[in-house]
Design a protein around this motif. Structure first.
Motif, mmCIF file in Angstrom:
data_model
loop_
_atom_site.group_PDB
_atom_site.id
_atom_site.type_symbol
_atom_site.label_atom_id
_atom_site.label_comp_id
_atom_site.label_asym_id
_atom_site.label_seq_id
_atom_site.Cartn_x
_atom_site.Cartn_y
_atom_site.Cartn_z
ATOM 1 N N HIS A 85 -57.849 29.152 -45.190
ATOM 2 C CA HIS A 85 -58.332 30.031 -45.921
ATOM 3 C C HIS A 85 -59.366 30.932 -45.162
ATOM 4 N N ARG A 86 -60.053 30.225 -44.228
ATOM 5 C CA ARG A 86 -60.808 31.083 -43.087
ATOM 6 C C ARG A 86 -60.145 31.991 -42.328
ATOM 7 N N GLU A 87 -58.895 31.377 -41.748
ATOM 8 C CA GLU A 87 -58.073 32.346 -40.887
ATOM 9 C C GLU A 87 -57.477 33.336 -41.748
ATOM 10 N N GLN A 88 -57.125 33.382 -42.811
ATOM 11 C CA GLN A 88 -56.715 34.415 -43.450
ATOM 12 C C GLN A 88 -57.537 35.439 -43.942
ATOM 13 N N LEU A 95 -57.739 39.447 -42.816
ATOM 14 C CA LEU A 95 -58.025 40.343 -43.728
ATOM 15 C C LEU A 95 -59.180 41.350 -43.305
ATOM 16 N N ILE A 96 -60.407 40.561 -42.903
ATOM 17 C CA ILE A 96 -61.419 41.282 -42.543
ATOM 18 C C ILE A 96 -60.997 42.140 -41.185
ATOM 19 N N GLN A 97 -60.294 41.851 -40.301
ATOM 20 C CA GLN A 97 -60.033 42.470 -39.171
ATOM 21 C C GLN A 97 -59.189 43.532 -39.468
#
Length: 116
Positions: free
Chosen positions: A46-49, A53-55
């Motif tokens: 979840h943190r990676e996804q 998305l933020i990037q």
């Protein structure tokens, strides 16, 4: 990080009286299955996804969020029960027909009359 040491006898005896052999076996099993916590064994998808998305948002890319369809998985229990009962009735009717066929075939071969 490892949890322990516990006074297993005190914990188990307050819940239910157990024999000494059961207590020893439980203690051995817990010690055998216990291991230290290693956070590197786990991956936070979840943190990676979210970071991805933020990037993308920072880079100015358009983010397409799939529409969430609100599906209702609630069953109509009365209709499910009725369907179940109907299928049971059909099975019972089939059994009765087979029984009648067997008795009529028996009458043909033996020449006996059905008194029922």
């Amino acid at each position: 990080m490892k949890f322990g040491p516990f006074n297993w006898y005190q914990i188990c005896s307050s819940i239910k009286k157990v024999s000494e052999t059961e207590l020893k076996m439980a203690h051995m099993l817990i010690n055998h299955l216990s291991k230290t916590f290693d956070p590197t064994m786990y991956k936070d998808d979840h943190r990676e996804q979210l970071a991805s998305l933020i990037q993308k948002k920072i880079m100015g890319e358009e983010i397409n969020v799939p529409q969430i369809v609100n599906k209702s998985s609630v069953l109509d229990l009365m209709s499910a029960l009725q369907a179940s009962l109907n299928s049971y009735k059909k099975i019972e009717e089939t059994k009765k027909i087979k029984t009648k066929r067997k008795s009529s075939a028996k009458q043909i071969f033996t020449g006996a009359e059905d008194t029922a």
